[in-house]
Design an enzyme around this catalytic site. Structure first.
Site, PDB file in Angstrom:
ATOM      1  N   GLU A   1      86.354  80.492   3.988  1.00  0.00           N
ATOM      2  CA  GLU A   1      86.302  80.158   5.406  1.00  0.00           C
ATOM      3  C   GLU A   1      86.268  78.646   5.678  1.00  0.00           C
ATOM      4  O   GLU A   1      85.235  78.090   6.094  1.00  0.00           O
ATOM      5  CB  GLU A   1      85.115  80.856   6.066  1.00  0.00           C
ATOM      6  CG  GLU A   1      85.221  82.371   6.002  1.00  0.00           C
ATOM      7  CD  GLU A   1      84.087  83.091   6.740  1.00  0.00           C
ATOM      8  OE1 GLU A   1      83.079  82.451   7.068  1.00  0.00           O
ATOM      9  OE2 GLU A   1      84.220  84.296   6.975  1.00  0.00           O
TER      10      GLU A   1
ATOM     11  N   GLU B   1      86.178  90.050   3.473  1.00  0.00           N
ATOM     12  CA  GLU B   1      84.877  90.346   4.091  1.00  0.00           C
ATOM     13  C   GLU B   1      85.112  91.166   5.340  1.00  0.00           C
ATOM     14  O   GLU B   1      85.989  90.860   6.146  1.00  0.00           O
ATOM     15  CB  GLU B   1      84.122  89.084   4.524  1.00  0.00           C
ATOM     16  CG  GLU B   1      83.567  88.261   3.409  1.00  0.00           C
ATOM     17  CD  GLU B   1      82.800  87.026   3.899  1.00  0.00           C
ATOM     18  OE1 GLU B   1      82.276  87.044   5.031  1.00  0.00           O
ATOM     19  OE2 GLU B   1      82.756  86.057   3.135  1.00  0.00           O
TER      20      GLU B   1
HETATM   21  C1  FCB Z   1      80.867  85.081   6.931  1.00  0.00           C
HETATM   22  C2  FCB Z   1      80.366  84.418   5.667  1.00  0.00           C
HETATM   23  C3  FCB Z   1      79.401  85.260   4.880  1.00  0.00           C
HETATM   24  C4  FCB Z   1      78.437  85.978   5.788  1.00  0.00           C
HETATM   25  C5  FCB Z   1      79.165  86.719   6.860  1.00  0.00           C
HETATM   26  C6  FCB Z   1      78.291  87.527   7.784  1.00  0.00           C
HETATM   27  O1  FCB Z   1      81.307  84.123   7.835  1.00  0.00           O
HETATM   28  O2  FCB Z   1      81.443  84.090   4.834  1.00  0.00           O
HETATM   29  O3  FCB Z   1      78.742  84.435   3.947  1.00  0.00           O
HETATM   30  O4  FCB Z   1      77.544  85.079   6.316  1.00  0.00           O
HETATM   31  O5  FCB Z   1      79.917  85.819   7.635  1.00  0.00           O
END
Ligand code: FCB
Length: 444
Positions: free
Chosen positions: A168, A354
């Site tokens: 990110e 994610e």
């Molecule tokens: C993302 C992050 C991860 C976690 C999630 C909820 O932005 O990469 O580490 O905090 O959000």
């Protein structure tokens, strides 16, 4: 869920994701150096109740049990992150073999358990000494990253084939240097613009360092992928949503997949791009083997004359539930961003790196009946299946996260895990959603 209700190709990977600072603890063990998150979390007022990752899930000591738990869940892949300050405690200079040794054992044990490792090389824990020299606003940090990556590749590259460079970049630059809500907590737009470029340069330099150390490797970046949509069909709202998409997503994806920064985002940021040197864009846009997409929610934009379009606030519809993070639950957005990316870019194999949800879980008679999370996952899996059916080259899905952990500025107040962590005892309890996920993996 039955096999017929969701269709995923054979070989589709089902995994979980974590990050070093969020789970490991053991911050002063085996020669680990200080990271910007240690410094930030220990600064009063930066995290909920002053909570830190000093202990987190104590994974640095409990990792064998955690891998056994993943094996029991049946996951076939695991995305974890490697802590740069464990490997190169001062950011540059001497390599710490003890720190590398931890990941060496972790990888071997994962492989023995039949779980494919997908490590992330940078999930936000910059060595503090590099921040003291300017952090991501300093171009040298990108070169330091490449040399750290070479160290990791030389030690693990014979067994690890799939890597993520940066997690990110939006969060790194925007939250770390512009809003200051993440470490290092700076609020300097010029530093944020420089950080945007340098973190992407680090991705490119890191890829080339890893390819030199481990020619068999497959590499990519994991980007924020909120679904940016407009409040209405009004042209002003549509323009606002496009600008939000440019500033928050394309600013990071266009350089990597097209070799250029989007002009609308650059203009909106009034960024003079003095940092961009000849040859940088070729390094940044070197071909990737895979792309990681992190999806959590949608962001709805208004006309820019009404609000700052580049910083849209989510509008929570009264009929749509939200999570304890205050994020609207919107599964269709996962399909929509994936389809949009597939239309706009020539996508390499793509993973959801994610996706997951925080709810206020409670232990009742030793169990966690998190039907809300199960339903959330089911809806998002269905959205992923729709994206696949629409032609998106989706190869796997990593749930955020394996176990409840340190959620950055929110401390321990947000529970995203498939597994409940009782922080006082460090006992883990698989939530109902975790058991359900195991069934899904079994069926697909
Ligand atoms: C993302 C992050 C991860 C976690 C999630 C909820 O932005 O990469 O580490 O905090 O959000």
């Amino acid at each position: 869920m039955t096999r017929s209700s969701l269709s995923f190709p054979s070989g589709f990977l089902w995994g979980t994701a974590t990050a070093a600072y969020q789970i490991e603890g053991a911050v002063s063990v085996d020669g680990r150096g200080e990271s910007i998150w240690d410094r930030f979390a220990h600064t009063p007022g930066k995290t909920r109740n002053g909570e830190t990752g000093d202990m987190a899930c104590d994974h640095y000591r409990r990792w064998r049990d955690d891998i056994a738990m993943m094996r029991d869940l049946g996951v076939n892949a695991y995305r974890f992150s490697i802590a740069w300050p464990r490997v190169v405690p001062n950011g540059t200079g001497a390599t710490n073999q003890a720190g590398l040794g931890f990941y060496d054992r972790l990888v071997d044990t994962l492989l023995e358990a039949g779980i494919t490792p997908f490590p992330t090389l940078y999930h936000w824990d910059l060595p503090q000494s590099l921040e003291d020299a300017g952090g991501w606003a300093n171009r040298q940090t990108a070169y330091a990253f490449a040399s750290y990556v070479a160290n990791v590749g030389e030690r693990l590259g014979d067994r690890v084939h799939d890597w993520w460079t940066i997690n990110e970049p939006w969060c790194v630059a925007e939250l770390g240097y512009r809003t200051g809500t993440h470490a290092p907590g700076r609020t300097d737009p010029a530093a944020a613009a420089a950080a945007t470029h340098h973190v992407l340069l680090a991705h490119g330099l890191g890829m080339s360092a890893m390819r030199a150390a481990a020619p068999q490797c497959r590499l990519g970046i994991a980007v924020n992928a909120d679904d940016h949509i407009s409040r209405s069909a009004h042209p002003g709202d549509i323009a606002a949503a496009e600008l939000a998409h440019a500033v928050n997503t394309r600013l990071y994806l266009d350089p990597v997949l097209r070799g250029e920064y989007p002009t609308s985002a650059v203009a909106h940021r009034r960024w003079n791009q003095a940092e961009v040197r000849p040859g940088d864009m070729e390094i940044i846009s070197a071909p990737m083997d895979h792309l990681g997409v992190n999806y959590y929610t949608r962001r709805i934009s208004h006309d820019p004359k009404v609000v700052d379009a580049a910083r849209p606030q989510p509008i929570v519809q009264p009929d749509l539930p939200q999570t304890t993070m205050g994020w609207e639950i919107y599964a269709d957005g996962l399909r929509d961003v994936l389809v949009r990316f597939n239309n706009d870019y020539d996508l390499p194999p793509t993973y959801i790196t994610e996706s997951g949800v925080a709810f206020a879980d409670e232990v009742v008679d030793g169990a966690i009946h998190d039907e809300d999370r199960r339903r959330y996952l089911e809806d998002h899996f269905a959205a992923a299946a729709e994206a696949l059916a629409a032609g998106v080259p989706l190869r796997g899905y990593f749930i955020w996260t394996l176990l409840d952990n340190f959620e950055w500025q929110h401390g321990y107040g947000q529970r995203f895990g498939l597994v409940y962590t009782d922080y006082a005892s460090q006992r883990r309890i698989i939530k109902d959603s975790g058991h359900w996920f195991a069934d899904v993996i079994n069926l697909t």
